[in-house]
Design a protein around this motif. Structure first.
Motif, PDB file in Angstrom:
ATOM      1  N   PRO A 179      -3.717   3.297   2.493  1.00 11.27           N
ATOM      2  CA  PRO A 179      -3.870   2.214   1.931  1.00 11.27           C
ATOM      3  C   PRO A 179      -3.122   1.118   2.775  1.00 11.27           C
ATOM      4  O   PRO A 179      -3.428  -0.142   2.444  1.00 11.27           O
ATOM      5  N   ASP A 180      -2.485   1.472   3.795  1.00 12.34           N
ATOM      6  CA  ASP A 180      -1.748   0.481   4.568  1.00 12.34           C
ATOM      7  C   ASP A 180      -2.690   0.056   5.651  1.00 12.34           C
ATOM      8  O   ASP A 180      -3.085  -1.180   5.784  1.00 12.34           O
ATOM      9  N   TRP A 203     -14.277   0.870  -6.341  1.00 11.01           N
ATOM     10  CA  TRP A 203     -12.927   0.436  -5.974  1.00 11.01           C
ATOM     11  C   TRP A 203     -12.462  -0.839  -6.483  1.00 11.01           C
ATOM     12  O   TRP A 203     -13.091  -2.061  -6.462  1.00 11.01           O
ATOM     13  N   GLN A 205      -5.777   0.665   5.266  1.00  7.78           N
ATOM     14  CA  GLN A 205      -6.896   0.610   4.737  1.00  7.78           C
ATOM     15  C   GLN A 205      -8.171   1.431   5.567  1.00  7.78           C
ATOM     16  O   GLN A 205      -9.396   0.844   5.971  1.00  7.78           O
ATOM     17  N   THR A 206      -8.049   2.493   5.924  1.00 13.29           N
ATOM     18  CA  THR A 206      -9.006   3.287   6.443  1.00 13.29           C
ATOM     19  C   THR A 206      -9.523   4.437   5.716  1.00 13.29           C
ATOM     20  O   THR A 206      -8.683   4.757   4.914  1.00 13.29           O
ATOM     21  N   VAL A 209     -11.361  -0.550   8.878  1.00 16.54           N
ATOM     22  CA  VAL A 209     -11.279  -1.298   7.673  1.00 16.54           C
ATOM     23  C   VAL A 209     -12.326  -2.284   7.944  1.00 16.54           C
ATOM     24  O   VAL A 209     -13.072  -2.784   6.787  1.00 16.54           O
ATOM     25  N   GLY A 220       0.684  -1.207  -0.141  1.00 20.61           N
ATOM     26  CA  GLY A 220       0.184   0.059  -0.096  1.00 20.61           C
ATOM     27  C   GLY A 220       0.974   1.236   0.128  1.00 20.61           C
ATOM     28  O   GLY A 220       0.453   2.291  -0.676  1.00 20.61           O
ATOM     29  N   TYR A 242      -7.847   8.107   1.670  1.00 19.36           N
ATOM     30  CA  TYR A 242      -7.942   6.627   1.729  1.00 19.36           C
ATOM     31  C   TYR A 242      -6.518   6.285   2.046  1.00 19.36           C
ATOM     32  O   TYR A 242      -5.465   6.514   1.550  1.00 19.36           O
ATOM     33  N   GLU A 248      -4.556  -4.478  -3.338  1.00 15.67           N
ATOM     34  CA  GLU A 248      -4.827  -3.149  -4.038  1.00 15.67           C
ATOM     35  C   GLU A 248      -6.075  -2.974  -4.478  1.00 15.67           C
ATOM     36  O   GLU A 248      -6.720  -3.707  -5.197  1.00 15.67           O
ATOM     37  N   TYR A 249      -6.394  -1.378  -4.105  1.00 18.11           N
ATOM     38  CA  TYR A 249      -7.589  -0.948  -4.364  1.00 18.11           C
ATOM     39  C   TYR A 249      -7.572   0.336  -5.159  1.00 18.11           C
ATOM     40  O   TYR A 249      -6.610   1.119  -4.367  1.00 18.11           O
ATOM     41  N   PHE A 295     -12.906  -4.532   2.906  1.00 18.92           N
ATOM     42  CA  PHE A 295     -11.802  -4.663   1.930  1.00 18.92           C
ATOM     43  C   PHE A 295     -11.011  -5.425   2.596  1.00 18.92           C
ATOM     44  O   PHE A 295     -11.010  -6.041   3.811  1.00 18.92           O
ATOM     45  N   PRO A 328      -7.504  -7.656   3.452  1.00 23.02           N
ATOM     46  CA  PRO A 328      -6.082  -7.063   3.721  1.00 23.02           C
ATOM     47  C   PRO A 328      -4.977  -7.190   2.553  1.00 23.02           C
ATOM     48  O   PRO A 328      -5.171  -8.322   2.000  1.00 23.02           O
TER      49      PRO A 328
END
Length: 660
Positions: free
Chosen positions: A463-464, A517, A466-467, A489, A261, A461, A499-500, A494, A496
């Motif tokens: 990404p690590d 997404w 995921q919040t 998350v 992420g 966003y 990639e989104y 999503f 874990p």
């Protein structure tokens, strides 16, 4: 460190064509190595020299705007050479593994950065002997060569190495059309990589990260085994999951065959550009696409930094008629052509469109020069002339452009990722307002609440972890906003470490921005339809499935007032791959339309004939004559192939950034 230059080189560096290797496979030029020696000799705690030094100007080592769309490559020699049946079988197996590693690796970095790696497969010559036959850097528009190492170039523990880094772009000593005998840009793989599918996937992504200018992530870890050179600028927090970390170093996760992420986020910071998304113009502007000359007609602004100019295209086509453009050259300094100025400055500038002044029919431009040695400019545009003004901000910043007040004009959030303080700049008044997002995230400005009042919303966003956090703008006082989140998350559903890629559009035609997404490959994708009101941003969520890797394009490809997604797959990258348009309806459902596209393009989407249906300029930066196909949407059911257009040499289409 008290080592003299000769002792330093002997202890830490190995010679390599065009420069040196340090820390295993980190390529640096001689000047960079001298800079590192100087820093470590006088200031061993410095962390600010992961940077390119040019005439004492400091800025990040990235490819120029035009070159990042034209990172062309081919495959040279692969061992063993196919001299008998057994050797031929192993030769072919290794060649195909290199192709898979490069094609999947380039797609992953392309999604994160918006760059375009172009495989010139017609020049592949894996059986061409040690000289690699027809695959020659600097010839036939080949920028770098991919091959296996010869002898001890890359053997034993060496999986891969490259010297094809951004600092070499304008050095006349490197191979090019005017200097075919110069240093050759190459990415080499060793037997360790080519004999293992997983090792190849890891190594290709790692070495391509070096090609894009990224340093080793393990240098950021608190350990004393692998961090000999802590002299690079960090883009994100230390990331054990990074594909750029050496997994033999303490703190690095083992066997990471994907971008983390934070890999994707750091790449986004370096290569994406702030954009005034056309999807945010509807309901307030007379045009839904980029317009520059005050005529309300959509166009394309091509940044040509080697000319210190913008080539401004305006569509002249009537609805339903063949697309044509008029072109006007505009100088960056506001003077009449021929344009002058320092190319060394202009090649480092990052252009973004915005409404800063004037009317909503003539977009202005922010020219950001990240780093201590590059100036920032704001080009005010009255449709006919530019007016150049200095724009003062922190040395390294991520500009977020949107209309965060009560009017059509844009503001610029001067975002410094991480704990540094942020601010909002209002070009109309020149005022700064304090704002603060104390984390590392993708900023996504959009109209989730529509146009009923208030400004853009801003979704962050991370990404690590995921919040998500949402800022709802347009409140009293001016530039006030409410925070929603961070949303954990568990509430997002999503997966874990997946990639989104957030795509924005109005996918049900209700004048509110929605989110798709996209999770490339087999993970579940999510369609978030906005059901927001003026008080809060709210989404209804629906599972979707996109079973392949694409470069998504957003537009209204059937003229029904609802945005669609063009899942573009270049068959030159993936044989037998098909592209498909998802035509969305008022309920958020979709109908597919299938296409076959043979080229590897950097597409530009716009309604160039003003008929309410999106057209596509298939920009082909690797074409030696700069000719690009042009598709015109016809009756919402098909595309007509209009006369191809000649794009500006060394031009970059402004406003074609990521995420929408």
């Amino acid at each position: 460190m008290t080592l003299g230059w000769d002792e330093f080189v002997e202890a830490y560096a190995n010679p390599w064509p065009g420069g040196w290797l340090i820390d295993g496979d980190q390529f640096v030029t001689t000047q960079q190595l001298r800079d590192i020696h100087e820093v470590l000799t006088h200031d061993p705690k410095s962390s600010e020299t992961r940077l390119l030094a040019l005439n004492d100007a400091i800025f990040d080592e990235v490819w120029s705007e035009p070159r990042k769309l034209e990172l062309t490559w081919c495959v040279g020699v692969v061992f063993p050479q196919p001299n008998d049946e057994d050797a031929a079988e192993k030769h072919q197996e290794r060649y195909e593994r290199i192709l898979r590693g490069m094609e999947r690796g380039t797609k992953a970095w392309e999604r994160a950065t918006g760059v375009n790696f172009v495989h010139l497969s017609e020049f592949d010559d894996p059986a061409g002997g040690i000289g690699s036959g027809s695959c020659q850097p600097g010839q036939n528009n080949v920028h770098f060569r991919v091959r296996m190492g010869v002898s001890n170039e890359c053997s034993g523990p060496c999986a891969g190495v490259t010297n094809a880094t951004p600092i070499t772009e304008f050095d006349p000593d490197w191979a090019g059309p005017d200097n075919p005998g110069g240093f050759e840009r190459e990415l080499l793989f060793g037997p360790r990589a080519v004999d293992s599918e997983q090792e190849m996937q890891i190594t290709a992504r790692h070495e391509l990260g070096h090609v894009l200018g990224f340093a080793h992530e393990h240098l950021a870890f608190e350990q004393d085994v692998c961090n000999e050179f802590t002299v690079w600028r960090s883009l994100t927090p230390p990331d054990p999951k990074s594909v750029m970390a050496n997994d033999t170093c303490p703190g690095a996760a083992k066997d990471q065959p994907r971008l983390s992420g934070f890999d994707r986020l750091g790449a986004f910071y370096q290569y994406s550009r702030a954009r005034r998304n056309p999807l945010m113009m509807g309901g307030a502007s007379l045009v839904h696409d980029y317009a520059y000359d005050g005529s309300e007609r959509p166009g394309i602004a091509w940044f040509t930094p080697l000319d210190n100019a913008i080539q401004q295209w305006t569509s002249t086509a009537a609805p339903g008629q063949a697309i044509a453009f008029t072109a006007v050259e505009r100088c960056l300094d506001g003077q009449a052509p021929p344009c002058g100025g320092s190319v060394e400055i202009s090649v480092g500038l990052r252009p973004s469109p915005l409404f800063a002044s004037g009317t909503y029919n003539d977009l202005d431009l922010l020219l950001l020069g990240p780093g201590t040695g590059l100036p920032d400019f704001l080009l005010s545009n009255d449709g006919t002339n530019y007016s150049l003004a200095a724009f003062s901000g922190p040395d390294f910043t991520i500009p977020i452009i949107g209309s965060f007040g009560h009017e059509i004009d844009d503001q610029i959030i001067i975002y410094q990722p991480g704990p540094a303080s942020d601010s909002l700049f209002d070009p109309a008044s020149g005022a700064l307002y304090p704002v603060d997002y104390a984390d590392y995230a993708f900023p996504i400005p959009a109209r989730f609440r529509g146009f009923g009042g208030g400004g853009n919303d801003l979704l962050w966003y991370q990404p690590d972890a995921q919040t998500i956090e949402i800022w709802e703008w347009g409140h009293i006082p001016e530039f006030g906003f409410d925070r929603q989140g961070p949303i954990p998350v568990e509430s997002l559903e999503f997966e874990p470490d997946v990639e989104y890629m957030p795509l924005i559009g109005d996918f049900n035609g209700d004048d509110r921005t929605d989110l798709f997404w996209y999770a490339p490959g087999v993970p579940t994708d999510w369609l978030w339809l906005s059901v927001s009101n003026q008080a809060a941003v709210i989404f209804d969520r629906f599972e979707r499935q996109v079973m392949s890797e694409f470069r998504p394009l957003i537009g209204d490809f059937n003229g029904d007032g609802i945005d669609d997604i063009f899942w573009y797959a270049g068959r030159s990258e993936t044989p037998d791959a098909l592209s498909v348009i998802w035509q969305f309806d008022e309920g958020g459902g979709h109908t597919p339309r299938i296409f076959s596209i043979n080229g590897d393009y950097a597409p530009v989407v716009g309604d160039f004939d003003d008929d309410g249906c999106s057209d596509i300029l298939w920009h082909d930066p690797a074409d030696p004559d700069h000719i690009s196909p042009l598709w015109r949407c016809v009756d919402g059911e098909a595309f007509a192939c209009d006369t191809p257009v000649e794009a500006p040499a060394d031009g970059f289409p402004i406003g074609t950034g990521l995420y929408g």
